[in-house]
Design a protein around this motif. Structure first.
Motif, mmCIF file in Angstrom:
data_model
loop_
_atom_site.group_PDB
_atom_site.id
_atom_site.type_symbol
_atom_site.label_atom_id
_atom_site.label_comp_id
_atom_site.label_asym_id
_atom_site.label_seq_id
_atom_site.Cartn_x
_atom_site.Cartn_y
_atom_site.Cartn_z
ATOM 1 N N LYS A 1 0.818 -1.213 0.000
ATOM 2 C CA LYS A 1 0.000 0.000 0.000
ATOM 3 C C LYS A 1 0.859 1.273 0.000
ATOM 4 C CE LYS A 1 -3.530 -2.372 2.785
ATOM 5 N NZ LYS A 1 -2.764 -3.593 3.113
ATOM 6 N N TYR A 2 1.846 1.284 0.869
ATOM 7 C CA TYR A 2 2.712 2.463 1.009
ATOM 8 C C TYR A 2 4.166 1.992 1.026
ATOM 9 C CZ TYR A 2 -1.768 4.162 2.865
ATOM 10 O OH TYR A 2 -3.092 4.467 3.034
ATOM 11 N N VAL A 3 4.578 1.311 -0.023
ATOM 12 C CA VAL A 3 5.881 0.639 0.010
ATOM 13 C C VAL A 3 7.052 1.602 -0.179
ATOM 14 C CG1 VAL A 3 4.857 -1.506 -0.811
ATOM 15 C CG2 VAL A 3 5.874 0.065 -2.455
ATOM 16 N N GLU A 4 6.800 2.770 -0.751
ATOM 17 C CA GLU A 4 7.891 3.701 -1.019
ATOM 18 C C GLU A 4 8.401 4.289 0.304
ATOM 19 O OE1 GLU A 4 4.524 4.319 -4.111
ATOM 20 O OE2 GLU A 4 4.722 4.056 -1.937
ATOM 21 N N PRO A 5 9.702 4.210 0.570
ATOM 22 C CA PRO A 5 10.229 4.728 1.844
ATOM 23 C C PRO A 5 9.873 6.183 2.108
ATOM 24 C CG PRO A 5 11.866 3.346 0.801
ATOM 25 C CD PRO A 5 10.750 3.500 -0.194
ATOM 26 N N HIS A 6 9.876 7.019 1.071
ATOM 27 C CA HIS A 6 9.543 8.425 1.314
ATOM 28 C C HIS A 6 8.063 8.588 1.678
ATOM 29 C CE1 HIS A 6 8.322 8.132 -2.956
ATOM 30 N NE2 HIS A 6 7.527 9.158 -2.699
ATOM 31 N N VAL A 7 7.233 7.621 1.290
ATOM 32 C CA VAL A 7 5.804 7.693 1.611
ATOM 33 C C VAL A 7 5.550 7.207 3.035
ATOM 34 C CG1 VAL A 7 3.503 6.827 1.033
ATOM 35 C CG2 VAL A 7 5.080 7.494 -0.791
ATOM 36 N N TRP A 8 6.022 5.989 3.361
ATOM 37 C CA TRP A 8 5.723 5.497 4.714
ATOM 38 C C TRP A 8 6.467 6.297 5.788
ATOM 39 C CZ3 TRP A 8 9.989 3.907 7.291
ATOM 40 C CH2 TRP A 8 10.983 3.167 6.642
ATOM 41 N N TRP B 1 -13.838 -2.268 0.511
ATOM 42 C CA TRP B 1 -14.239 -0.867 0.424
ATOM 43 C C TRP B 1 -14.485 -0.264 1.804
ATOM 44 C CZ3 TRP B 1 -14.400 2.683 -3.384
ATOM 45 C CH2 TRP B 1 -14.186 2.234 -4.687
ATOM 46 N N SER B 2 -14.918 -1.087 2.736
ATOM 47 C CA SER B 2 -15.247 -0.572 4.069
ATOM 48 C C SER B 2 -14.016 -0.179 4.871
ATOM 49 C CB SER B 2 -16.055 -1.619 4.843
ATOM 50 O OG SER B 2 -15.303 -2.825 4.963
ATOM 51 N N THR B 3 -12.849 -0.699 4.487
ATOM 52 C CA THR B 3 -11.634 -0.433 5.267
ATOM 53 C C THR B 3 -10.495 0.182 4.470
ATOM 54 O OG1 THR B 3 -10.853 -2.703 4.854
ATOM 55 C CG2 THR B 3 -12.120 -2.318 6.884
ATOM 56 N N GLU B 4 -10.456 -0.019 3.166
ATOM 57 C CA GLU B 4 -9.311 0.374 2.338
ATOM 58 C C GLU B 4 -8.947 1.844 2.490
ATOM 59 O OE1 GLU B 4 -6.533 -0.302 -1.099
ATOM 60 O OE2 GLU B 4 -7.278 -1.428 0.620
ATOM 61 N N PHE B 5 -9.936 2.684 2.636
ATOM 62 C CA PHE B 5 -9.680 4.126 2.644
ATOM 63 C C PHE B 5 -9.670 4.716 4.058
ATOM 64 C CE2 PHE B 5 -11.663 2.907 -1.389
ATOM 65 C CZ PHE B 5 -10.645 3.257 -2.255
ATOM 66 N N ARG B 6 -9.617 3.822 5.074
ATOM 67 C CA ARG B 6 -9.600 4.270 6.469
ATOM 68 C C ARG B 6 -8.254 4.028 7.140
ATOM 69 N NH1 ARG B 6 -14.713 1.884 9.653
ATOM 70 N NH2 ARG B 6 -13.216 2.424 11.289
ATOM 71 N N ILE B 7 -7.292 3.532 6.408
ATOM 72 C CA ILE B 7 -6.048 3.069 7.030
ATOM 73 C C ILE B 7 -5.372 4.174 7.836
ATOM 74 C CG2 ILE B 7 -3.738 2.164 6.583
ATOM 75 C CD1 ILE B 7 -4.947 0.792 4.075
#
Length: 300
Positions: free
Chosen positions: A17-24, A277-283
């Motif tokens: 989901k957020y694999v890029e080091p600058h992102v996570w 859909w119920s969880t994907e955008f709540r992380i």
């Protein structure tokens, strides 16, 4: 004396989901306001070619320094939750030992003082054969001890394993965990300790998560925290809706840690969001709420 407690995060939430080091790194530091990180192998698998490992390692080092993060430990994760040192094939077990040695190298380069995993996983065939089961436990003990001497040479302070949720994955009760820990430390190069998970209280007669912390918190410098129901390991966030359903709360957990005799502990969020859909955008939102809940009890 009060336990020195700090909050950290397991990067399992970032896998695919957020694999890029600058992102996570930005999410952890800026959106969640956390400093301490448990890096997971699924984000940099030691099976990758050396050139790829070194390039990504350099990026991780750069981004964690930029955002003021400390990778305090490393661990396996969802896609590296396999048989490892209790695989039925001897050659495969040796391959995994080499893999762990490479992961130690990467972990030390990230600044981690420990790495760990589950102890090992038996197949149903091997679990059902007492002689075979005992043999493979012995093989795993030997490989973990060999790894401990390697990790000592690389400057690590200790290794860890996590009590799991079914007997095939080992350390299924408090007593079994104590026995396995004692056996691992017999002849180890550096100490073996635990990574408790408050949702891993699976045995029908041993399902009080606070008992696990009271009895083993003193040898568990890292504790995975999640909101969960009794008899389950839900990996829910600490949001108001789930806190109303769940059994993990700040005051009793810290009280159990105090009773354990622990001097310090890193409470590490290990929250899971299914691909729905119920969880994907709540992380991120759910992680923010979880940090806010625990900041009532832990300032670091």
């Amino acid at each position: 004396m009060a336990v020195d407690v700090k909050l950290g995060i397991n990067l399992g939430f970032a896998v695919n989901k957020y694999v890029e080091p600058h992102v996570w790194a930005r999410i952890v530091a800026e959106e969640l306001g956390l400093t301490y990180v448990q890096f997971v192998a699924d984000l940099l698998n030691a099976f990758l070619p050396e050139a790829v490992l070194q390039r990504q390692l350099a990026e991780i080092q750069e981004q964690t320094a930029k955002h003021g993060l400390q990778i305090t430990s490393t661990f396996t994760s969802s896609f590296t939750r396999v048989n490892h040192f209790m695989h039925p094939d001897e050659e495969t077990r040796r391959v995994w030992l080499d893999w762990f040695k490479r992961f130690v190298d990467l972990s030390a380069a990230m600044g981690a003082s420990s790495t760990g995993s589950h102890f090992g996983i038996l197949t149903f065939a091997d679990y059902g054969d007492p002689a075979r089961r005992d043999y493979l436990v012995g093989e795993a003990l030997k490989q973990w001890r060999e790894l401990s001497w390697y990790a000592k040479d690389k400057g690590m302070a200790y290794l860890t394993f996590e009590p799991m949720s079914v007997p095939r994955e080992m350390a299924n009760t408090v007593e079994e965990t104590k026995e396995l820990l004692e056996r691992l430390n017999d002849g180890a190069g550096i100490p073996f300790k635990l990574v408790l998970d408050v949702g891993h209280a699976p045995h029908p007669s041993d399902r009080d998560p606070y008992r696990w912390v009271r009895e083993l918190g003193g040898v568990s410098p890292i504790i995975h925290i999640q909101q969960t129901e009794q008899d389950h390991s839900r990996h829910w966030p600490f949001t108001p809706e789930y806190n109303a359903l769940g059994i993990i709360h700040g005051e009793p957990l810290l009280a159990a840690l105090e009773t354990s005799g622990a001097k310090e502990a890193e409470l590490v969020f290990e929250l899971s969001h299914r691909e729905a859909w119920s969880t994907e955008f709540r992380i991120i939102e759910d992680h923010k709420a979880s940090v806010a809940y625990w900041r009532q009890f832990v300032s670091k």
